[in-house]
Design a protein around this motif. Structure first.
Motif, PDB file in Angstrom:
ATOM      1  N   GLU A 107       0.828  -1.213   0.000  1.00 58.47           N
ATOM      2  CA  GLU A 107       0.000   0.000   0.000  1.00 58.47           C
ATOM      3  C   GLU A 107       0.858   1.258   0.000  1.00 58.47           C
ATOM      4  O   GLU A 107       0.474   2.279  -0.584  1.00 58.47           O
ATOM      5  CB  GLU A 107      -0.963  -0.001   1.185  1.00 58.47           C
ATOM      6  CG  GLU A 107      -0.337   0.208   2.553  1.00 58.47           C
ATOM      7  CD  GLU A 107       0.401  -1.008   3.117  1.00 58.47           C
ATOM      8  OE1 GLU A 107       1.050  -0.861   4.162  1.00 58.47           O
ATOM      9  OE2 GLU A 107       0.315  -2.103   2.504  1.00 58.47           O
ATOM     10  N   ARG A 108       2.032   1.205   0.607  1.00 54.08           N
ATOM     11  CA  ARG A 108       2.935   2.361   0.584  1.00 54.08           C
ATOM     12  C   ARG A 108       3.531   2.542  -0.806  1.00 54.08           C
ATOM     13  O   ARG A 108       3.674   3.673  -1.285  1.00 54.08           O
ATOM     14  CB  ARG A 108       4.053   2.182   1.611  1.00 54.08           C
ATOM     15  CG  ARG A 108       3.596   2.213   3.049  1.00 54.08           C
ATOM     16  CD  ARG A 108       4.789   2.330   3.979  1.00 54.08           C
ATOM     17  NE  ARG A 108       4.392   2.297   5.378  1.00 54.08           N
ATOM     18  CZ  ARG A 108       5.192   2.644   6.377  1.00 54.08           C
ATOM     19  NH1 ARG A 108       6.441   3.043   6.108  1.00 54.08           N
ATOM     20  NH2 ARG A 108       4.774   2.597   7.621  1.00 54.08           N
ATOM     21  N   VAL A 109       3.874   1.433  -1.425  1.00 57.05           N
ATOM     22  CA  VAL A 109       4.390   1.500  -2.790  1.00 57.05           C
ATOM     23  C   VAL A 109       3.328   2.090  -3.711  1.00 57.05           C
ATOM     24  O   VAL A 109       3.611   2.962  -4.547  1.00 57.05           O
ATOM     25  CB  VAL A 109       4.824   0.104  -3.274  1.00 57.05           C
ATOM     26  CG1 VAL A 109       5.278   0.164  -4.723  1.00 57.05           C
ATOM     27  CG2 VAL A 109       5.937  -0.450  -2.382  1.00 57.05           C
ATOM     28  N   ALA A 110       2.087   1.634  -3.550  1.00 57.03           N
ATOM     29  CA  ALA A 110       0.986   2.146  -4.375  1.00 57.03           C
ATOM     30  C   ALA A 110       0.771   3.636  -4.136  1.00 57.03           C
ATOM     31  O   ALA A 110       0.510   4.392  -5.085  1.00 57.03           O
ATOM     32  CB  ALA A 110      -0.289   1.374  -4.077  1.00 57.03           C
ATOM     33  N   ALA A 111       0.884   4.088  -2.898  1.00 58.88           N
ATOM     34  CA  ALA A 111       0.694   5.504  -2.588  1.00 58.88           C
ATOM     35  C   ALA A 111       1.766   6.357  -3.255  1.00 58.88           C
ATOM     36  O   ALA A 111       1.478   7.441  -3.789  1.00 58.88           O
ATOM     37  CB  ALA A 111       0.709   5.719  -1.084  1.00 58.88           C
ATOM     38  N   ALA A 112       3.014   5.882  -3.242  1.00 64.46           N
ATOM     39  CA  ALA A 112       4.096   6.644  -3.869  1.00 64.46           C
ATOM     40  C   ALA A 112       3.924   6.677  -5.382  1.00 64.46           C
ATOM     41  O   ALA A 112       4.116   7.725  -6.017  1.00 64.46           O
ATOM     42  CB  ALA A 112       5.446   6.033  -3.495  1.00 64.46           C
ATOM     43  N   GLY A 190      -3.152  -1.643  -5.451  1.00 60.00           N
ATOM     44  CA  GLY A 190      -4.140  -0.576  -5.341  1.00 60.00           C
ATOM     45  C   GLY A 190      -4.009   0.552  -6.333  1.00 60.00           C
ATOM     46  O   GLY A 190      -4.721   1.554  -6.225  1.00 60.00           O
ATOM     47  N   VAL A 191      -3.115   0.413  -7.300  1.00 58.34           N
ATOM     48  CA  VAL A 191      -2.957   1.447  -8.325  1.00 58.34           C
ATOM     49  C   VAL A 191      -3.981   1.187  -9.432  1.00 58.34           C
ATOM     50  O   VAL A 191      -4.009   0.086  -9.994  1.00 58.34           O
ATOM     51  CB  VAL A 191      -1.533   1.447  -8.915  1.00 58.34           C
ATOM     52  CG1 VAL A 191      -1.413   2.474 -10.027  1.00 58.34           C
ATOM     53  CG2 VAL A 191      -0.503   1.721  -7.819  1.00 58.34           C
ATOM     54  N   ASP A 192      -4.794   2.191  -9.759  1.00 56.65           N
ATOM     55  CA  ASP A 192      -5.797   1.976 -10.803  1.00 56.65           C
ATOM     56  C   ASP A 192      -5.197   2.225 -12.192  1.00 56.65           C
ATOM     57  O   ASP A 192      -4.124   2.788 -12.346  1.00 56.65           O
ATOM     58  CB  ASP A 192      -7.044   2.830 -10.575  1.00 56.65           C
ATOM     59  CG  ASP A 192      -6.760   4.320 -10.560  1.00 56.65           C
ATOM     60  OD1 ASP A 192      -6.004   4.797 -11.432  1.00 56.65           O
ATOM     61  OD2 ASP A 192      -7.305   5.025  -9.685  1.00 56.65           O
ATOM     62  N   ARG A 193      -5.933   1.799 -13.210  1.00 51.17           N
ATOM     63  CA  ARG A 193      -5.426   1.877 -14.583  1.00 51.17           C
ATOM     64  C   ARG A 193      -5.209   3.320 -15.031  1.00 51.17           C
ATOM     65  O   ARG A 193      -4.326   3.607 -15.835  1.00 51.17           O
ATOM     66  CB  ARG A 193      -6.385   1.155 -15.532  1.00 51.17           C
ATOM     67  CG  ARG A 193      -6.409  -0.341 -15.323  1.00 51.17           C
ATOM     68  CD  ARG A 193      -7.204  -1.057 -16.400  1.00 51.17           C
ATOM     69  NE  ARG A 193      -7.193  -2.491 -16.187  1.00 51.17           N
ATOM     70  CZ  ARG A 193      -6.225  -3.301 -16.573  1.00 51.17           C
ATOM     71  NH1 ARG A 193      -5.169  -2.804 -17.197  1.00 51.17           N
ATOM     72  NH2 ARG A 193      -6.287  -4.598 -16.346  1.00 51.17           N
ATOM     73  N   ARG A 194      -6.023   4.228 -14.518  1.00 48.11           N
ATOM     74  CA  ARG A 194      -5.858   5.636 -14.892  1.00 48.11           C
ATOM     75  C   ARG A 194      -4.489   6.144 -14.464  1.00 48.11           C
ATOM     76  O   ARG A 194      -3.835   6.887 -15.205  1.00 48.11           O
ATOM     77  CB  ARG A 194      -6.959   6.480 -14.266  1.00 48.11           C
ATOM     78  CG  ARG A 194      -6.863   7.963 -14.607  1.00 48.11           C
ATOM     79  CD  ARG A 194      -8.087   8.708 -14.104  1.00 48.11           C
ATOM     80  NE  ARG A 194      -8.156   8.724 -12.654  1.00 48.11           N
ATOM     81  CZ  ARG A 194      -7.511   9.614 -11.887  1.00 48.11           C
ATOM     82  NH1 ARG A 194      -6.719  10.528 -12.445  1.00 48.11           N
ATOM     83  NH2 ARG A 194      -7.641   9.584 -10.577  1.00 48.11           N
ATOM     84  N   ARG A 195      -4.058   5.757 -13.264  1.00 48.50           N
ATOM     85  CA  ARG A 195      -2.738   6.193 -12.774  1.00 48.50           C
ATOM     86  C   ARG A 195      -1.622   5.509 -13.556  1.00 48.50           C
ATOM     87  O   ARG A 195      -0.579   6.129 -13.817  1.00 48.50           O
ATOM     88  CB  ARG A 195      -2.628   5.870 -11.287  1.00 48.50           C
ATOM     89  CG  ARG A 195      -3.042   6.962 -10.320  1.00 48.50           C
ATOM     90  CD  ARG A 195      -4.430   7.521 -10.556  1.00 48.50           C
ATOM     91  NE  ARG A 195      -4.778   8.529  -9.561  1.00 48.50           N
ATOM     92  CZ  ARG A 195      -5.492   8.267  -8.460  1.00 48.50           C
ATOM     93  NH1 ARG A 195      -5.914   7.020  -8.221  1.00 48.50           N
ATOM     94  NH2 ARG A 195      -5.785   9.251  -7.610  1.00 48.50           N
ATOM     95  N   LEU A 196      -1.808   4.262 -13.925  1.00 51.58           N
ATOM     96  CA  LEU A 196      -0.800   3.596 -14.746  1.00 51.58           C
ATOM     97  C   LEU A 196      -0.624   4.312 -16.077  1.00 51.58           C
ATOM     98  O   LEU A 196       0.503   4.559 -16.526  1.00 51.58           O
ATOM     99  CB  LEU A 196      -1.197   2.138 -14.978  1.00 51.58           C
ATOM    100  CG  LEU A 196      -1.089   1.201 -13.777  1.00 51.58           C
ATOM    101  CD1 LEU A 196      -1.798  -0.112 -14.078  1.00 51.58           C
ATOM    102  CD2 LEU A 196       0.366   0.950 -13.404  1.00 51.58           C
ATOM    103  N   ARG A 197      -1.750   4.669 -16.702  1.00 53.95           N
ATOM    104  CA  ARG A 197      -1.670   5.383 -17.981  1.00 53.95           C
ATOM    105  C   ARG A 197      -1.063   6.771 -17.800  1.00 53.95           C
ATOM    106  O   ARG A 197      -0.332   7.260 -18.670  1.00 53.95           O
ATOM    107  CB  ARG A 197      -3.062   5.487 -18.606  1.00 53.95           C
ATOM    108  CG  ARG A 197      -3.599   4.153 -19.132  1.00 53.95           C
ATOM    109  CD  ARG A 197      -4.801   4.367 -20.026  1.00 53.95           C
ATOM    110  NE  ARG A 197      -5.913   4.944 -19.283  1.00 53.95           N
ATOM    111  CZ  ARG A 197      -6.869   4.231 -18.681  1.00 53.95           C
ATOM    112  NH1 ARG A 197      -6.837   2.900 -18.745  1.00 53.95           N
ATOM    113  NH2 ARG A 197      -7.856   4.824 -18.043  1.00 53.95           N
TER     114      ARG A 197
END
Length: 206
Positions: A107-112, A190-197
């Motif tokens: 979750e910390r990795v996802a937040a960063a 917890g990273v969504d596809r919008r953030r990946l794009r």
């Protein structure tokens, strides 16, 4: 990858020019990395501002940020997001192995990663204390999400003083073996596809 002149900062460079899939490269002044900023001279602080940095992501623990404060800590561009926790069985004297760390606090990795995706337009500067481990992990995730090959991620990691390239190879192989790749690990965390794009668009040169 071009070095950045940020006196007295070490391990400071621009990830611009890193090869990506399909013949693309990482955009210049999109993703920067360094060690911590408490030793920056006045010239170094001015150099960061002249780069037009839009977000500084400080991946250090809160106690590190308090003991070695950033000259930007009161600036709106600065964000302290500790990347990793101390997991059960952690041994600071053991050889570097990032695999338990990314599994302990996804979750910390996802937040960063999300903070990178959501940063205002302009260069994002990632740092931890030495600019090696935590910075190396988030940089690797960002490059992989943008389409960089393992060997190019390892090559960037190896430019940092005191690194063993095998440590990064082991981490990337772990993501492939246990999660079917970095993108799947980030999605599970917890990273969504919008953030990946968003990270792909931020890093990819037109």
């Amino acid at each position: 990858m071009p070095l950045l002149d940020l006196p007295d900062c070490v391990n400071a460079r621009d990830l611009g020019g890193t090869p990506l899939a399909g013949g693309a490269t990482v955009r210049m002044r999109a993703l920067l990395r360094s060690d911590n900023h408490d030793l920056l001279t006045a010239d170094g602080i001015a150099a960061v501002r002249e780069l037009g940095v839009a977000r500084i992501l400080d991946l250090r623990h809160g106690w590190e940020a308090r003991e070695f404060p950033s000259p930007f800590e009161d600036d709106e561009i600065y964000l302290n997001l500790p990347l990793l926790g101390v997991y059960p069985g952690f041994d600071p004297t053991a050889p570097d192995d990032y695999r338990p760390e990314v599994e302990h606090a996804p979750e910390r990795v996802a937040a960063a990663f999300t903070a990178l995706a959501d940063a205002p337009p302009g260069p994002v500067l990632i740092h931890c204390h030495g600019g090696r481990d935590r910075t190396g992990i988030l940089t690797a995730l960002a490059l992989a999400a943008a389409g960089a090959a393992h060997e190019d991620i390892v090559a960037d990691y190896a430019l940092t003083e005191g690194t063993d390239p095998q440590t990064m190879r082991d981490l990337l192989d772990h993501f492939d073996r246990e999660h079917q790749g970095v993108t799947a690990y980030l999605t599970e965390s917890g990273v969504d596809r919008r953030r990946l794009r968003a990270v792909q668009r931020r890093l990819t040169a037109p």
